[in-house]
Enzyme design. Structure first.
Site, short mmCIF file in Angstrom:
data_model
loop_
_atom_site.label_atom_id
_atom_site.label_comp_id
_atom_site.label_asym_id
_atom_site.label_seq_id
_atom_site.Cartn_x
_atom_site.Cartn_y
_atom_site.Cartn_z
N CYS A 75 -2.88 0.26 -1.21
CA CYS A 75 -1.74 -0.21 -0.17
C CYS A 75 -1.19 -1.61 -0.16
CB CYS A 75 -2.55 0.16 1.10
SG CYS A 75 -3.90 0.66 0.95
N SER A 76 -0.32 -1.77 0.67
CA SER A 76 0.38 -2.82 1.02
C SER A 76 -0.28 -3.45 2.46
CB SER A 76 1.65 -2.71 1.09
OG SER A 76 2.41 -1.98 2.12
#
Length: 187
Positions: A75-76
């Site tokens: 993820c970011s």
């Protein structure tokens, strides 16, 4: 004569490139993909400080140890909180681990995890050379954004190394495609 030799060389090069592409040992990630079989020789480095790296002799963790009964998510900054904020819902469904794997070194990943205050909820691993993501055909070249080789943002529900649900984002703005609530609904 020179152009004839050039075209022959080009044909040879095209043949070599085609044979290489046909023989590559990558498996495209899909529902049903066995991560451990797709990348049996890959180990990742758990996020850690430099001192922890030294004391562990820069140990790596084989995929078979990471994905045994594991759930994954890469993820970011928007993505990680979508998992961190609902970790209790994952645990209520019997999920043993929420794991974030990113193409970077374990020290950067560790700093990122600490900044996000997510290390208590999520396990972080660095795929420092992208070998895991390459084996799954999930790499993306973000050199134009000055980021270099990275992975697509994706999430997967994994049981004993086998992907049961997979969500790969096609555009950077599609966090909703692989966020925590999405995968939670697929469990």
């Amino acid at each position: 004569m020179a152009s004839s030799a050039f075209f022959k060389r080009m044909r040879v090069m095209n043949t070599i490139v085609s044979e290489f592409q046909a023989s590559r040992s990558y498996a495209s990630a899909a529902v049903g993909t066995d991560l451990i079989s797709a990348a049996p020789d890959v180990s990742l480095q758990k996020a850690r400080t430099w001192d922890e790296g030294v004391s562990s002799k820069f140990a790596t963790t084989p995929l078979k140890d990471i994905f045994k009964g594991a759930y994954t998510g890469v993820c970011s900054m928007q993505h990680v909180p979508s998992y961190k904020n609902i970790i209790d819902k994952f645990r209520a469904k019997g999920i043993d681990s929420v794991i974030c794997v990113a193409v970077n070194d374990p020290y950067t990943i560790n700093g990122w995890a600490e900044k996000l205050q997510a290390k208590e909820a999520i396990e972080f691993y660095g795929d420092f050379d992208g070998s895991f993501h390459k084996k799954l055909d999930l790499m993306v070249d973000l050199s134009s954004a000055l980021l270099g080789p990275r992975s697509h943002r994706w999430s997967a529900y994994v049981v004993d190394g086998k992907i049961k649900a997979l969500n790969v984002e096609k555009a950077p703005s599609e966090v909703k495609v692989s966020g925590g609530e999405v995968i939670l609904g697929q469990i």
